[in-house]
Design a protein around this motif. Sequence first.
Motif, PDB file in Angstrom:
ATOM      1  N   LEU A   1     -73.416  80.614  23.264  1.00 46.42           N
ATOM      2  CA  LEU A   1     -74.455  79.763  23.835  1.00 46.42           C
ATOM      3  C   LEU A   1     -75.343  79.290  22.702  1.00 46.42           C
ATOM      4  O   LEU A   1     -75.746  80.082  21.847  1.00 46.42           O
ATOM      5  CB  LEU A   1     -75.290  80.533  24.857  1.00 46.42           C
TER       6      LEU A   1
ATOM      7  N   ILE B   1     -73.014  80.741  34.264  1.00 47.93           N
ATOM      8  CA  ILE B   1     -74.021  80.605  33.210  1.00 47.93           C
ATOM      9  C   ILE B   1     -75.088  79.654  33.729  1.00 47.93           C
ATOM     10  O   ILE B   1     -74.807  78.486  34.002  1.00 47.93           O
ATOM     11  CB  ILE B   1     -73.386  80.076  31.910  1.00 47.93           C
TER      12      ILE B   1
ATOM     13  N   VAL C   1     -76.458  84.990  32.451  1.00 48.90           N
ATOM     14  CA  VAL C   1     -75.000  85.023  32.462  1.00 48.90           C
ATOM     15  C   VAL C   1     -74.562  86.120  33.440  1.00 48.90           C
ATOM     16  O   VAL C   1     -74.983  87.271  33.301  1.00 48.90           O
ATOM     17  CB  VAL C   1     -74.425  85.317  31.057  1.00 48.90           C
TER      18      VAL C   1
ATOM     19  N   ILE D   1     -67.307  83.418  35.923  1.00 46.10           N
ATOM     20  CA  ILE D   1     -68.417  83.537  34.978  1.00 46.10           C
ATOM     21  C   ILE D   1     -69.415  82.448  35.359  1.00 46.10           C
ATOM     22  O   ILE D   1     -69.050  81.277  35.458  1.00 46.10           O
ATOM     23  CB  ILE D   1     -67.945  83.345  33.519  1.00 46.10           C
TER      24      ILE D   1
ATOM     25  N   THR E   1     -76.391  74.997  36.354  1.00 53.04           N
ATOM     26  CA  THR E   1     -75.468  76.127  36.282  1.00 53.04           C
ATOM     27  C   THR E   1     -74.061  75.632  35.988  1.00 53.04           C
ATOM     28  O   THR E   1     -73.632  74.597  36.495  1.00 53.04           O
ATOM     29  CB  THR E   1     -75.461  76.890  37.621  1.00 53.04           C
TER      30      THR E   1
ATOM     31  N   VAL F   1     -72.611  75.452  25.973  1.00 55.61           N
ATOM     32  CA  VAL F   1     -71.706  76.574  26.189  1.00 55.61           C
ATOM     33  C   VAL F   1     -70.448  76.245  25.406  1.00 55.61           C
ATOM     34  O   VAL F   1     -69.795  75.228  25.664  1.00 55.61           O
ATOM     35  CB  VAL F   1     -71.392  76.763  27.688  1.00 55.61           C
TER      36      VAL F   1
END
Length: 105
Positions: free
Chosen positions: A88, A30, A99, A28, A60, A41
Amino acid sequence: PRSTLDRSSAASDVYKRQVYKRSSVVYIRITNLDDTNGVAVILEDTGADTAAILVDADSTLMLTDTQIEAFTDGSVFSGWSDIDQIFLKAANANTQVEVVIATTE
């Protein structure tokens, strides 16, 4: 791997809920697209473990696993739990985030 791209505002009133098969998640990613504001997060599991990570502007966060263990009482590590939800939250203002969830299915 397949990936899902989702761009949204972390402080908006619009919530996007997507469900993924946990065992198929490869990673994942973000990305905070804002050049000024950070975004939190927040990772949660059903066992009430919660971890929050600040992603600074133009930064990131990569998650390469779907498990979490968090505690604040100084107790000893007891075992991993599956991440059930990711939230978020913008630190100061509307913050654009991207995302990407890469899966094997």
